[in-house]
Design a protein around this motif. Structure first.
Motif, short mmCIF file in Angstrom:
data_model
loop_
_atom_site.label_atom_id
_atom_site.label_comp_id
_atom_site.label_asym_id
_atom_site.label_seq_id
_atom_site.Cartn_x
_atom_site.Cartn_y
_atom_site.Cartn_z
N LEU A 30 -29.27 31.04 15.44
CA LEU A 30 -27.68 31.42 14.61
C LEU A 30 -26.82 29.97 13.88
O LEU A 30 -27.30 29.27 14.81
N ARG A 31 -26.61 29.73 12.81
CA ARG A 31 -25.92 28.84 12.77
C ARG A 31 -24.32 29.26 12.23
O ARG A 31 -24.12 30.53 11.37
N LEU A 32 -23.29 29.06 12.54
CA LEU A 32 -21.93 29.11 11.97
C LEU A 32 -21.67 28.12 12.10
O LEU A 32 -21.80 27.21 12.52
N GLU A 33 -21.09 28.08 10.73
CA GLU A 33 -20.09 26.03 10.33
C GLU A 33 -18.77 27.21 9.89
O GLU A 33 -18.53 27.91 8.75
N TYR A 34 -17.55 25.78 10.05
CA TYR A 34 -16.32 26.55 9.55
C TYR A 34 -15.98 25.14 8.72
O TYR A 34 -15.15 24.10 9.44
#
Length: 224
Positions: free
Chosen positions: A9-13
């Motif tokens: 799971l990869r999430l970037e802002y």
């Protein structure tokens, strides 16, 4: 036995990594506890697993079968979000019927609700709504339950009862739980992880919570 696998799971802002190479495995008969400071990405993780949040990179699978659709089937997975999710205008009778949950069994666990069968959801306090919603998610027919802040707004007596129900229901399903009342999460969990820096870190003993900077001192005061 069923197995829920969560990985990559990869999430970037912008330049901030919220989730990065998360790995978790939840199985029937176990409660998997997830702790983390406010804003670390616990709710994002829950939403991604449930399919409400689509990530660029992710693997979520049940029994080796990848879940590709944005909608999860209720018989596979149920999700308790932080916010109220049952429409206020529905009656208790209607929602228990919709979820296929026995109201009489509910009253056995929470006798104070005996006379509410025909009331509408909007008539209840925040704590009462939380009890109803958490109970419906936990006791409905499903393989896995995702619980985001199930103890919010509950009195200590009701928190204890909810923990008993979690322990009872894990016999037939896997449960992933997160809550800022970390002592309660620790009590009900068979395995415990901290989400920090976008990654999940296994907790083997209470001292690990200090090493991971989740609590400040050995007396268990949480840094909020």
């Amino acid at each position: 036995m069923h197995r829920l696998d969560i990985s990559n799971l990869r999430l970037e802002y912008g330049f901030k990594r919220v989730l990065w190479d998360v790995f978790l495995r939840c199985e029937t008969g176990k409660v998997l506890g997830l702790l983390g400071r406010n804003g670390c990405g616990k709710t994002c993780l829950m939403k991604a697993v449930y399919g409400e949040l689509k990530l660029r990179d992710q693997y979520v699978g049940i029994d080796g079968k990848v879940l590709l659709t944005s909608e999860r089937r209720p018989e596979d997975m149920r999700y308790l979000p932080q916010h109220d999710f049952i429409p206020s205008g529905l009656s208790v009778k209607r929602v228990f019927g919709d979820f296929g949950v026995d109201f009489e069994r509910f009253v056995t666990d929470f006798p104070e609700f005996e006379q509410v069968y025909r009331k509408r959801i909007k008539a209840f306090s925040s704590g009462e709504r939380r009890i109803i919603e958490a109970y419906l998610i936990l006791t409905s027919e499903t393989k896995f339950c995702l619980l985001d802040e199930p103890f919010s707004f509950l009195m200590p007596l009701h928190v204890q009862k909810m923990k008993e129900i979690i322990h009872r229901e894990k016999a037939t399903k896997g449960i992933l739980i997160t809550d800022h009342y970390f002592e309660d999460v620790m009590e009900v969990s068979d395995e415990l992880f901290v989400l920090r820096g976008g990654k999940t870190w296994k907790v083997n003993e209470r001292k690990d919570l200090e090493l991971l900077q989740y609590i400040k001192e050995s007396d268990g005061i949480q840094d909020r």
